[in-house]
Scaffold this motif. Sequence first.
Motif, PDB file in Angstrom:
ATOM      1  N   VAL A 492      17.281 -31.274  11.035  1.00 58.59           N
ATOM      2  CA  VAL A 492      17.130 -30.598   9.747  1.00 58.59           C
ATOM      3  C   VAL A 492      17.873 -31.388   8.675  1.00 58.59           C
ATOM      4  N   GLY A 493      17.186 -31.648   7.580  1.00 59.84           N
ATOM      5  CA  GLY A 493      17.738 -32.486   6.527  1.00 59.84           C
ATOM      6  C   GLY A 493      17.368 -33.939   6.693  1.00 59.84           C
ATOM      7  N   GLY A 494      16.823 -34.278   7.862  1.00 62.19           N
ATOM      8  CA  GLY A 494      16.343 -35.634   8.109  1.00 62.19           C
ATOM      9  C   GLY A 494      14.833 -35.650   8.083  1.00 62.19           C
ATOM     10  N   THR A 495      14.215 -35.547   9.246  1.00 66.59           N
ATOM     11  CA  THR A 495      12.753 -35.544   9.306  1.00 66.59           C
ATOM     12  C   THR A 495      12.156 -34.166   9.102  1.00 66.59           C
ATOM     13  N   LEU A 496      12.980 -33.091   9.252  1.00 68.02           N
ATOM     14  CA  LEU A 496      12.461 -31.731   9.142  1.00 68.02           C
ATOM     15  C   LEU A 496      13.183 -30.954   8.048  1.00 68.02           C
ATOM     16  N   THR A 497      12.446 -30.043   7.419  1.00 76.88           N
ATOM     17  CA  THR A 497      13.045 -29.177   6.403  1.00 76.88           C
ATOM     18  C   THR A 497      13.706 -27.951   7.004  1.00 76.88           C
ATOM     19  N   GLY A 498      13.386 -27.626   8.257  1.00 81.13           N
ATOM     20  CA  GLY A 498      13.965 -26.456   8.908  1.00 81.13           C
ATOM     21  C   GLY A 498      13.568 -26.400  10.358  1.00 81.13           C
ATOM     22  N   LEU A 499      13.935 -25.317  11.032  1.00 78.55           N
ATOM     23  CA  LEU A 499      13.631 -25.122  12.434  1.00 78.55           C
ATOM     24  C   LEU A 499      12.342 -24.326  12.595  1.00 78.55           C
ATOM     25  N   ALA A 500      11.652 -24.559  13.686  1.00 77.39           N
ATOM     26  CA  ALA A 500      10.388 -23.877  13.965  1.00 77.39           C
ATOM     27  C   ALA A 500      10.685 -22.584  14.723  1.00 77.39           C
ATOM     28  N   TYR A 501      10.796 -21.502  14.007  1.00 79.95           N
ATOM     29  CA  TYR A 501      11.108 -20.217  14.636  1.00 79.95           C
ATOM     30  C   TYR A 501       9.871 -19.629  15.316  1.00 79.95           C
ATOM     31  N   LEU A 502      10.079 -18.616  16.161  1.00 83.28           N
ATOM     32  CA  LEU A 502       9.024 -18.135  17.050  1.00 83.28           C
ATOM     33  C   LEU A 502       8.025 -17.232  16.348  1.00 83.28           C
ATOM     34  N   HIS A 548       4.212 -29.274  20.323  1.00 84.79           N
ATOM     35  CA  HIS A 548       4.720 -30.378  19.516  1.00 84.79           C
ATOM     36  C   HIS A 548       3.954 -30.572  18.210  1.00 84.79           C
ATOM     37  N   THR A 549       2.872 -29.837  18.021  1.00 89.78           N
ATOM     38  CA  THR A 549       2.209 -29.880  16.703  1.00 89.78           C
ATOM     39  C   THR A 549       2.805 -28.848  15.756  1.00 89.78           C
ATOM     40  N   TYR A 550       3.547 -27.890  16.297  1.00 92.81           N
ATOM     41  CA  TYR A 550       4.052 -26.784  15.477  1.00 92.81           C
ATOM     42  C   TYR A 550       4.980 -27.255  14.357  1.00 92.81           C
ATOM     43  N   PRO A 551       5.980 -28.105  14.605  1.00 91.21           N
ATOM     44  CA  PRO A 551       6.918 -28.438  13.536  1.00 91.21           C
ATOM     45  C   PRO A 551       6.362 -29.400  12.491  1.00 91.21           C
ATOM     46  N   ASN A 552       5.123 -29.889  12.652  1.00 91.26           N
ATOM     47  CA  ASN A 552       4.605 -30.852  11.686  1.00 91.26           C
ATOM     48  C   ASN A 552       4.519 -30.287  10.267  1.00 91.26           C
ATOM     49  N   LYS A 553       4.375 -28.965  10.141  1.00 89.85           N
ATOM     50  CA  LYS A 553       4.320 -28.370   8.795  1.00 89.85           C
ATOM     51  C   LYS A 553       5.699 -28.373   8.130  1.00 89.85           C
ATOM     52  N   LEU A 554       6.732 -28.735   8.904  1.00 89.23           N
ATOM     53  CA  LEU A 554       8.093 -28.784   8.365  1.00 89.23           C
ATOM     54  C   LEU A 554       8.523 -30.204   8.030  1.00 89.23           C
ATOM     55  N   CYS A 555       7.599 -31.145   8.012  1.00 83.89           N
ATOM     56  CA  CYS A 555       7.955 -32.545   7.721  1.00 83.89           C
ATOM     57  C   CYS A 555       8.514 -32.670   6.314  1.00 83.89           C
ATOM     58  N   THR A 556       9.596 -33.398   6.196  1.00 83.84           N
ATOM     59  CA  THR A 556      10.203 -33.572   4.879  1.00 83.84           C
ATOM     60  C   THR A 556       9.355 -34.447   3.974  1.00 83.84           C
ATOM     61  N   ASP A 557       8.538 -35.348   4.564  1.00 78.26           N
ATOM     62  CA  ASP A 557       7.729 -36.236   3.731  1.00 78.26           C
ATOM     63  C   ASP A 557       6.350 -35.668   3.437  1.00 78.26           C
ATOM     64  N   GLY A 558       6.083 -34.467   3.939  1.00 75.06           N
ATOM     65  CA  GLY A 558       4.807 -33.832   3.665  1.00 75.06           C
ATOM     66  C   GLY A 558       3.640 -34.409   4.433  1.00 75.06           C
ATOM     67  N   SER A 559       3.895 -35.323   5.371  1.00 73.55           N
ATOM     68  CA  SER A 559       2.798 -35.982   6.084  1.00 73.55           C
ATOM     69  C   SER A 559       2.154 -35.069   7.115  1.00 73.55           C
ATOM     70  N   GLY A 560       2.913 -34.103   7.598  1.00 74.45           N
ATOM     71  CA  GLY A 560       2.392 -33.247   8.662  1.00 74.45           C
ATOM     72  C   GLY A 560       2.305 -33.947   9.996  1.00 74.45           C
ATOM     73  N   CYS A 562       5.283 -35.732  11.441  1.00 72.35           N
ATOM     74  CA  CYS A 562       6.622 -36.308  11.637  1.00 72.35           C
ATOM     75  C   CYS A 562       7.085 -36.234  13.082  1.00 72.35           C
ATOM     76  N   THR A 563       6.354 -35.540  13.929  1.00 69.64           N
ATOM     77  CA  THR A 563       6.736 -35.490  15.343  1.00 69.64           C
ATOM     78  C   THR A 563       5.585 -35.995  16.187  1.00 69.64           C
ATOM     79  N   SER A 564       5.918 -36.496  17.339  1.00 70.02           N
ATOM     80  CA  SER A 564       4.901 -36.959  18.291  1.00 70.02           C
ATOM     81  C   SER A 564       5.427 -36.741  19.699  1.00 70.02           C
ATOM     82  N   TRP A 565       4.515 -36.590  20.609  1.00 71.53           N
ATOM     83  CA  TRP A 565       4.888 -36.398  22.006  1.00 71.53           C
ATOM     84  C   TRP A 565       3.903 -37.129  22.893  1.00 71.53           C
TER      85      TRP A 565
END
Length: 983
Positions: A492-502, A548-560, A562-565
């Motif tokens: 959080v504050g790096g690649t993500l704007t926040g945590l992916a809550y349930l 692993h697609t869930y947190p992509n909406k939290l990408c800080t760069d807006g790319s959607g 920011c994570t890969s698996w």
Amino acid sequence: MTRFKRTAIAVAASQIALLAGTTALAQEAAQNASGANVVVVTGQRAALQSAQKLKQNSDEIVDSIVADDIGKLPDRSVTEVLQRVVGVTIDRTMTKGDPEHYSVEGSSVNVRGLSYVRSELNGRDSFSANGGRALNFEDVPPELMAGLDVYKNPSAEQIEGAVGGLVNLRTFLPFDFKGRKMAASLQDTYSTLKKGKTSPSGSFMFSDRWKTGFGEIGALVDLAYSESGTRTDAFQVEPYYPRTDVVPGKTVWVPKGSQWRTLQFDRKREGAYGALQWKKDASLSSSLTFFKSRYKMHWDEQAIFAQSSPYNIQVSPDATFDSKGALLTGTLTDPADKGINFGGDTRSADRKSDTTDIAWHVHWRANDRWTIDTDLQRIRATTSSFDSTVATGVTMPSETIDLRGDVPSLSFTQADRAYLANPANYYWAFTMEHQDRSKAGEWAWRTDAKYDFDHPVLRDIRFGVRLTDRDSRNENSNPSYNWAAITQPWQVGGTLTGLAYLGDSRFANQVQVHSFNNFFNNNTSVPALVFPGVGLTTGYPDSYALLHTYPNKLCTDGSGKCTSWNPATFGTDPAGLNDQSERTGALYSQLRFGFDDLKYPVDGNIGVRYVKTKMTAHGYTVFNPSSSTGPGIPVFTKFSQKQDFSNDYGNVLPSLNLRMKATDKLQFRASVSTGISRPDFTDLQGYTTLSQNVDNATGQVTYTGTGTGNPNLRPVRSHQVDLTGEWYFAPSGSFTVALFNKQLKDVIIKQSYGYNVSDNSGKPYTFAVTGPVNGADGHARGAEITYQQYFDKLPGWLSGFGVQANFTYVDSKTSLHQPVHAVYCSGGNSASNFNLNLNGCDIDGKTFGDLPLIGLSRQAYNLALMYDKGPLSARLAWNWRSKNLQNVNVNGTQGSDGTDTNPDSATFGQHNVAWALPVWMDGYGQLDGSITYNFTENLSIGLEAQNLTDSKTRQLMQQGIGFKGRAWFVSGPRYTALMRYSF
């Protein structure tokens, strides 16, 4: 097998009768031997009598357990049966490298404190495909066994490899029975902790023999099926960290939290055994046997783990500490992290194992002097496993701990309990998967010849040859444990704007609130927690990809994106492949003799075995040189090359076994021999990584490496001496004492060794590679005492009572070839750099003293109260072993932190220390029982019970402040109803 032959006809006949468990055969055999009617015993008493005769008349030192009846060994698994044998202990963790997971039925076996145990099936090789050399005894159906033999000091004619001991599993053959024999059993087991459905088991055996025009033929079929469902609840306490900021002017030790878990375990075990026998006459016979065991297990676990920084934990002012400063009671909080970070894991694991053994044996008595036996065997084993974890995260507001009792006591406010049961307070944390698969096979051929002397001293001379060709292939997925973040606080504050809550609707049915009902058999209470559903762990790989697609909406760069698996796969990294082949050739000669005319007759055998081993490990060497250049810095070319490593060695193994008969009931033995135990295939892997490291500030160049194995390892050797006194005062009554001393050479440990590589100019350099080496010597010495008796002289029904007891004491010590003198543990960025002290490193950087051999309990005993009278047979059996070292540098008790590399720093111990704590299993005892009633000669019903006292297993971690509780396990009592029918 020739080792089981007896010179006295009466003894041989009575043993066959007892092994078969049939009254008619027993009466006939006894009358043939003595010419008179005798009282015939059956059931539990007969089994003890048969096992005692095997021990008394054996050429070697052996302890046996014989089945009460067909398909009726006295316990639910082979491992549990073996623990009743004096000198044998079992490990109750699923694997030695993972002491966090408890095994209800036990797993590996130690003999006299040593893990160098050889396993056989009917005197032939038997093993599982797990990178080791022995069977997973929990995989073998006990219903197929006629008996178990544990040899303590082998002779020259026995196959090499038994430094600790040799465990031989015996099955029936058709000619063990006088004629047709059928037997069937049905069982159902209920676990008080698991509750829910029961676990059925059953077995069926048919055997018959027929006389034909070309000899007599016998056929036997034996089938077994068994299910087991258990549950294990556990508490854990994290290692204690030294703190100077909790109590002014004082260093106290505080864990970063306590945690709990539940594991639901289910297994299925199937076995099939078939045997054909043919006998032309007394001079020529042959047998063909087929044995197959299949094991399948699955477990699901819900567990919570503390994962905050230990130095952010705050302790309430009312906290109490023991005399060494270790926390006893207090409330833990973590204001810096806005709550104590915990991870809630759902973990599922599967394992399938399969072993197939086919053997052909021919026995030819050429004349009254010469006997020749030849044997051909093919064995094939496979195993595969999948391990899947999906985790959530939560910040626990506070945790109140009381560590003064037998089990940790945790307290939570109502508000905290409500918080922990609310899915909205949890976020998706990570996934992790692991896969492995293995296969192993062997061809084995042996021929043995025996020449019988007509001589007052010389009995016979035996000699033979044995050849084997074995292969072993073990594969781990890459990465081995593929940990991948979904969302983590440090992102959080790096690649993500926040945590992916349930809150994502895609996972609405994939979250569960687990309430931990009946936890510790209702002896304690813990809060309900939120976990991923089991469908996410078993739904791999699709469920992982979706998570692993869930947190992509939290990408800080807006790319959607920011994570890969990427899933773990086989074959992408040679580090995950361990491919080996091994050939052996052995020759032996053994002379049996006896001095019958002495006042105290002496007999025995003397022999020597020579074995040549040639192994090849197909592996890789990977070298990553430094990119730095300059004066004094050698230049290397980076490489990753496939290599074959060969290792040839020969061993001469002499042996002498003597027996003196003071009377017909009192005898003494003395045995001296040399044994070997070859390294496990896991330790022989030929994969090495080398690194050239340059300190740019000083220009210093270091050359290091890591070997996952070492293909140049030699066998562990043992020079061993045994002395016994044996008093057989009744057919099923005896008192025996044994003293033993095993001097161990070339014990395998992890240490640094030299590996030479030349630079581009041709100058050789020695790299310090850390891996397995023959780096220590040692000993295991001690004593065994065994007593058993039925009190036949008591009046009436009391004469059915009996007692069986044994006690083992073992002392061990190891000494390193290159002693370690480090006072502090090494710095570094991970505990994998831990190599300065093999005895472990505390969190304050200090090392521990010498440790015993892994798995060795100094004391162990069995005590059984038995009853066998008329139709009723019963047993209450208590088994106990003292504290024993499980491992060093294992999951949960190793790590590193900080940046300070100065060992003289006042704060050293909280900075840049690779620490690894020794993990012990505390003393443990368990009470089991059984009762059987024979309605007729053919029909019986019974009830068996395991862990009647609901014993708790406690795991310890060793620190400078003493042995602290690491984990507590309970599995609860289990009850089995059974019915047997035979005719």
